[in-house]
Scaffold this motif. Sequence first.
Motif, PDB file in Angstrom:
ATOM      1  N   VAL A 169       0.838  -1.193   0.000  1.00 52.87           N
ATOM      2  CA  VAL A 169       0.000   0.000   0.000  1.00 52.87           C
ATOM      3  C   VAL A 169       0.876   1.248   0.000  1.00 52.87           C
ATOM      4  CG1 VAL A 169      -1.896  -1.168   1.170  1.00 52.87           C
ATOM      5  CG2 VAL A 169      -0.164  -0.007   2.523  1.00 52.87           C
ATOM      6  N   PHE A 170       0.323   2.340  -0.549  1.00 49.86           N
ATOM      7  CA  PHE A 170       1.015   3.629  -0.625  1.00 49.86           C
ATOM      8  C   PHE A 170       2.344   3.533  -1.363  1.00 49.86           C
ATOM      9  CE2 PHE A 170      -1.361   4.011   3.510  1.00 49.86           C
ATOM     10  CZ  PHE A 170      -2.392   4.789   2.993  1.00 49.86           C
ATOM     11  N   GLY A 171       2.453   2.551  -2.240  1.00 52.50           N
ATOM     12  CA  GLY A 171       3.669   2.411  -3.027  1.00 52.50           C
ATOM     13  C   GLY A 171       4.869   1.879  -2.280  1.00 52.50           C
ATOM     14  N   VAL A 172       4.663   1.372  -1.065  1.00 61.80           N
ATOM     15  CA  VAL A 172       5.764   0.832  -0.264  1.00 61.80           C
ATOM     16  C   VAL A 172       5.857  -0.672  -0.511  1.00 61.80           C
ATOM     17  CG1 VAL A 172       6.707   0.509   2.047  1.00 61.80           C
ATOM     18  CG2 VAL A 172       5.442   2.606   1.492  1.00 61.80           C
ATOM     19  N   ARG A 188       8.495 -17.028   5.233  1.00 65.16           N
ATOM     20  CA  ARG A 188       8.960 -17.063   6.611  1.00 65.16           C
ATOM     21  C   ARG A 188       8.671 -15.751   7.342  1.00 65.16           C
ATOM     22  NH1 ARG A 188      14.979 -18.909   8.472  1.00 65.16           N
ATOM     23  NH2 ARG A 188      15.497 -16.714   8.505  1.00 65.16           N
ATOM     24  N   HIS A 189       9.000 -14.651   6.703  1.00 64.81           N
ATOM     25  CA  HIS A 189       8.644 -13.350   7.261  1.00 64.81           C
ATOM     26  C   HIS A 189       8.658 -12.300   6.163  1.00 64.81           C
ATOM     27  CE1 HIS A 189      12.935 -12.451   7.203  1.00 64.81           C
ATOM     28  NE2 HIS A 189      13.176 -13.385   8.115  1.00 64.81           N
ATOM     29  N   THR A 190       8.051 -11.162   6.454  1.00 66.18           N
ATOM     30  CA  THR A 190       7.975 -10.057   5.513  1.00 66.18           C
ATOM     31  C   THR A 190       8.435  -8.781   6.195  1.00 66.18           C
ATOM     32  OG1 THR A 190       6.505  -8.785   4.063  1.00 66.18           O
ATOM     33  CG2 THR A 190       5.540  -9.663   6.080  1.00 66.18           C
ATOM     34  N   PHE A 191       8.958  -7.847   5.406  1.00 66.78           N
ATOM     35  CA  PHE A 191       9.429  -6.585   5.963  1.00 66.78           C
ATOM     36  C   PHE A 191       9.349  -5.498   4.895  1.00 66.78           C
ATOM     37  CE2 PHE A 191      13.023  -8.793   4.128  1.00 66.78           C
ATOM     38  CZ  PHE A 191      13.750  -7.816   3.467  1.00 66.78           C
ATOM     39  N   VAL A 192       9.367  -4.255   5.325  1.00 63.05           N
ATOM     40  CA  VAL A 192       9.455  -3.111   4.425  1.00 63.05           C
ATOM     41  C   VAL A 192      10.734  -2.368   4.753  1.00 63.05           C
ATOM     42  CG1 VAL A 192       6.972  -2.904   4.115  1.00 63.05           C
ATOM     43  CG2 VAL A 192       8.090  -1.637   5.960  1.00 63.05           C
TER      44      VAL A 192
END
Length: 284
Positions: A169-172, A188-192
């Motif tokens: 969302v919001f281009g991130v 396994r996991h997600t991050f920004v």
Amino acid sequence: MMQTDRSHGWDGELLDLDAYLARIGYEGERAPTLGALRGLHRAHVTSIPFENIAAVLGEQVALDLPALQEKLVHGRRGGYCYEHALLFAAALERFGFEATGVNGRVTLGAGKANPPTHALLAVRAADDERLWLCDVGFGSGPLEPVEIRDGAEAEFDGWRFRMERRAGVFGVDEWWLHQRKEGRWEDRHTFVMTPVSPKDWLMGSHYVATHPRSPFVRRLYAQTFGAARHHTLDATTWTTYLPDGSSTERKIEAAELGRVLAEEFRIVADAASLARLRDGLDSA
């Protein structure tokens, strides 16, 4: 005028670097190169175990560098992700690496958003323009950094990982780390890529170590990871995983706990802590 503290430093100047490197058995070059980053990552992951003894006993989990050194370096104990990431970041800072903290959300194939309670590091080496994910505090690898690039795959001694970028969302953009398990890729996991400081991790660690819904306050959990095998201890269930996806499982008795922790998980707990942990296993 009051100055705003914008420091994202890792207190590397407080680290007893020689003691840390001896703890993890690293004897390579002390320079911010990709080779050194890979060597440090592998040495840390395979030498310092994952464990939540303090949290499950209701003790404070301190994240300042002197306390981390006393516990993980000199005390022959392990820790969870925040402890590992902060100690590793301090070492990287001393080597001259550019290291930035990011928050991860553990998914383990569940397909749902969880709180951002996993500490990760995005790192650049002086001799390489790529950005690398260092995940030294998950307990099950990877052995070495994984490139933060859509579709990047890495294999370390049979353990396989893949990076995926998804539109958020919001281009991130969202980044997802997958691990190969039983013939399929499991997220396994997600991050920004939003930078965080050590102070930001204090809040996540407080939740993990004290909130009644946190699994880390409910039962003992420990892990060791190496090139050949991955051991986990979940309360009384001891499981060993191999790179080919096979595993074996056995139950331990409360009376075995001290020996299993010391000999198989390389965790040396004091007598009082062991007694309280055994009481918890007996009443589980």
